[in-house]
Design an enzyme around this catalytic site. Structure first.
Site, short mmCIF file in Angstrom:
data_model
loop_
_atom_site.label_atom_id
_atom_site.label_comp_id
_atom_site.label_asym_id
_atom_site.label_seq_id
_atom_site.Cartn_x
_atom_site.Cartn_y
_atom_site.Cartn_z
N ASP A 97 -17.81 -10.41 49.74
CA ASP A 97 -18.53 -11.63 49.39
C ASP A 97 -17.69 -12.81 49.89
O ASP A 97 -16.65 -13.12 49.31
CB ASP A 97 -18.72 -11.68 47.88
CG ASP A 97 -19.42 -12.94 47.41
OD1 ASP A 97 -19.78 -13.79 48.25
OD2 ASP A 97 -19.59 -13.08 46.18
N HIS A 152 -26.10 -9.46 43.30
CA HIS A 152 -25.96 -9.17 44.72
C HIS A 152 -26.62 -7.81 45.02
O HIS A 152 -26.84 -7.00 44.12
CB HIS A 152 -24.49 -9.09 45.15
CG HIS A 152 -23.76 -10.38 45.04
ND1 HIS A 152 -23.31 -11.08 46.15
CD2 HIS A 152 -23.37 -11.10 43.96
CE1 HIS A 152 -22.68 -12.18 45.75
NE2 HIS A 152 -22.70 -12.21 44.43
#
Length: 263
Positions: free
Chosen positions: A157, A254
């Site tokens: 990320d 996510h």
């Protein structure tokens, strides 16, 4: 991990938004069902004494966790691999970054797979300024990795998009952290210097996302951002076979991002 020439390698990266929460939602069952060779996790948000259950060490994998050392329930990264790494590295040399548990690297011969979690700047200007400092500090490290001769895969990320195809509401987010011009220039600069964005290479016109706000109905309406990446050195570009973003189950805010490599 690669078993012989001609056999593909599958790497999955996921910001878990709390590995204990994701585990309770079945993330490890799903990951194992994908026959991933290497799994990179970010935002595990757990200390070692909270990761004693076998569920966090699935059968057939060697799992390594790097929690934050300065704050419980915060940040943290992990790597799980079918083949035992020859070396695990968890520090890059700056305590302000390392102590937040944002980097772990597994080395297998000349292959390095990194699970990386760059800071978000959305909570405050203080954190945005820290993010900018991290970006400036880590860019030369990326450049050194690029020149090292090792086969780097950086998973994680990165908390920023590259351009309009990577975010649903492009115009309205120009002044928001993760879509700031300085952030986009920094990330695109990595690509200009040689790093390969696996998703954009395999899907040049793709408009898929890996993160959705938990406010409103962002996920249901696919109002998302592509902020999770696997970026690789140029020597691996021709080995990129396929990629996918899995949205059918919700383990986190996510989505898991999978890349298959030909080896």
């Amino acid at each position: 991990m690669p078993r012989q020439l001609g056999v593909s390698m599958r790497i999955i990266s996921l910001n878990a938004n709390g590995i204990r929460s994701a585990a309770s939602k079945g993330v490890f069952c799903w990951l194992c069902s994908q026959r991933a060779d290497i799994i990179c996790l970010q935002e595990t948000r757990a200390q070692h004494d909270q990761l004693t259950s076998p569920i966090f060490y699935p059968q057939g994998y060697h799992c390594f966790y790097r929690p934050a050392s300065n704050k419980k329930g915060y940040s943290g990264v992990a790597v799980c691999a079918r083949r035992e790494p020859e070396q695990i590295v968890t520090e890059l040399g700056w305590d302000a970054f390392d102590n937040e548990g944002r980097y772990i690297e597994a080395r297998f011969g000349k292959l390095s797979v990194v699970s990386l979690y760059l800071p978000s700047g959305s909570s405050s200007d203080v954190r945005q300024q820290f993010k900018f400092r991290v970006m400036a500090w880590i860019a030369p490290i990326f450049d050194a990795w690029l020149r090292s001769g090792r086969h780097y895969v950086i998973c994680g990320d990165l908390n920023m998009v590259r351009g309009a195809k990577d975010i649903k509401n492009w115009r309205s987010n120009q002044k928001n952290s993760g879509c700031l011009p300085e952030e986009r220039d920094w990330l695109n600069g990595l690509v200009e210097r040689g790093w390969v964005d696996s998703y954009r290479t395999l899907r040049p016109a793709g408009e898929e996302y890996t993160w959705w706000s938990q406010r409103g109905r962002a996920r249901e309406n696919n109002v998302g951002w592509r902020i999770d990446y696997q970026i690789v050195v140029p020597t691996l570009q021709d080995r990129l076979q396929a990629c996918s973003i899995y949205r059918d189950e919700r383990f986190s805010d996510h989505a898991p991002y999978t890349v298959d490599f030909a080896l």
